[in-house]
Design a protein around this motif. Structure first.
Motif, PDB file in Angstrom:
ATOM      1  N   ARG A 277       0.831  -1.199   0.000  1.00 37.86           N
ATOM      2  CA  ARG A 277       0.000   0.000   0.000  1.00 37.86           C
ATOM      3  C   ARG A 277       0.874   1.261   0.000  1.00 37.86           C
TER       4      ARG A 277
ATOM      5  N   SER B  17       3.720   1.529  -1.461  1.00 36.58           N
ATOM      6  CA  SER B  17       4.166   1.666  -2.854  1.00 36.58           C
ATOM      7  C   SER B  17       3.099   2.351  -3.698  1.00 36.58           C
ATOM      8  N   HIS B  18       1.838   2.014  -3.419  1.00 34.12           N
ATOM      9  CA  HIS B  18       0.731   2.657  -4.141  1.00 34.12           C
ATOM     10  C   HIS B  18       0.713   4.156  -3.833  1.00 34.12           C
ATOM     11  N   TYR B  19       0.845   4.519  -2.558  1.00 35.51           N
ATOM     12  CA  TYR B  19       0.857   5.932  -2.182  1.00 35.51           C
ATOM     13  C   TYR B  19       1.997   6.662  -2.877  1.00 35.51           C
TER      14      TYR B  19
ATOM     15  N   ALA C 298       3.380   5.923  -5.730  1.00 32.08           N
ATOM     16  CA  ALA C 298       3.072   6.082  -7.154  1.00 32.08           C
ATOM     17  C   ALA C 298       2.154   7.275  -7.374  1.00 32.08           C
TER      18      ALA C 298
END
Length: 200
Positions: free
Chosen positions: A126, A128-130, A132
């Motif tokens: 999660r 990593s998503h933030y 991106a």
């Protein structure tokens, strides 16, 4: 000015997150159910999901609260300051005030929080998503003064640099050094890293 309803909502939001993180740090993220968090916070499970869309968000809102920060720094900088200089200055200020996002905060709860995030696959994913999303926002802000490719490359490099610096600081604190001991070399590392970014 924030209204009473919004302040109350924020208080409930913070209380739920505090209850969740306390339980997660005591027993491990995967060992605590959402129902247990809701019970600890004195609310129902459906109410909890009105505030947090997923279990991971109970932990990571402290990180997501910083989303768009780099883009904001670029947009608020003075006309005579380059984007990289503004981001460098902002990171150094974070080190000075021991902002947990820089990795330079030796509070035991903060260290345990970072350990939990880095060692739990669903939380790391999660994050990593933030990152991106943050990279996209920073690229958009940089793109207001340069071409699209340069903006995307610089955004990716800046966030990678900040991630490496923060993880390096946290690793040293986790081994027993204090934030005050690490601060001078953390500043030097940040200066070196941003100098490399500035290199043609």
């Amino acid at each position: 000015m924030t209204g009473l309803r919004e302040r109350k909502r924020q208080q409930v939001h913070d209380a739920i997150s505090t209850a969740a993180i306390t339980l997660f740090l005591e027993r491990g993220f995967d060992e605590v159910s959402v129902a247990e968090v809701a019970a600890s916070a004195g609310i129902s499970k459906p109410t909890l999901f009105k505030y947090f869309a997923a279990k991971e968000d109970l932990v990571l809102h402290r990180i997501s609260d910083h989303q768009g920060e780099a883009a904001g720094v670029v947009r608020r900088r003075s006309q005579d300051e380059t984007p990289l200089a503004a981001l460098h200055r902002h990171f150094l200020a974070g080190l000075e005030r021991r902002d947990p996002v820089t990795g330079l905060n030796d509070d035991k709860t903060v260290l345990a929080y970072h350990q939990m995030v880095f060692s739990t696959p669903s939380l790391a994913a999660r994050v990593s998503h933030y990152m991106a999303v943050d990279e996209e926002a920073l690229a958009e802000a940089l793109g207001e003064s340069t071409d699209e490719l340069t903006a995307r490359l610089v955004a990716a490099q800046v966030l990678a640099v900040q991630r490496v610096l923060a993880r390096r600081n946290w690793a040293r604190l986790a081994k027993g050094e204090t934030a005050d001991e690490v601060h001078p070399s953390a500043v030097a590392a940040a200066d070196r890293a941003f100098a490399l970014l500035e290199s043609p």
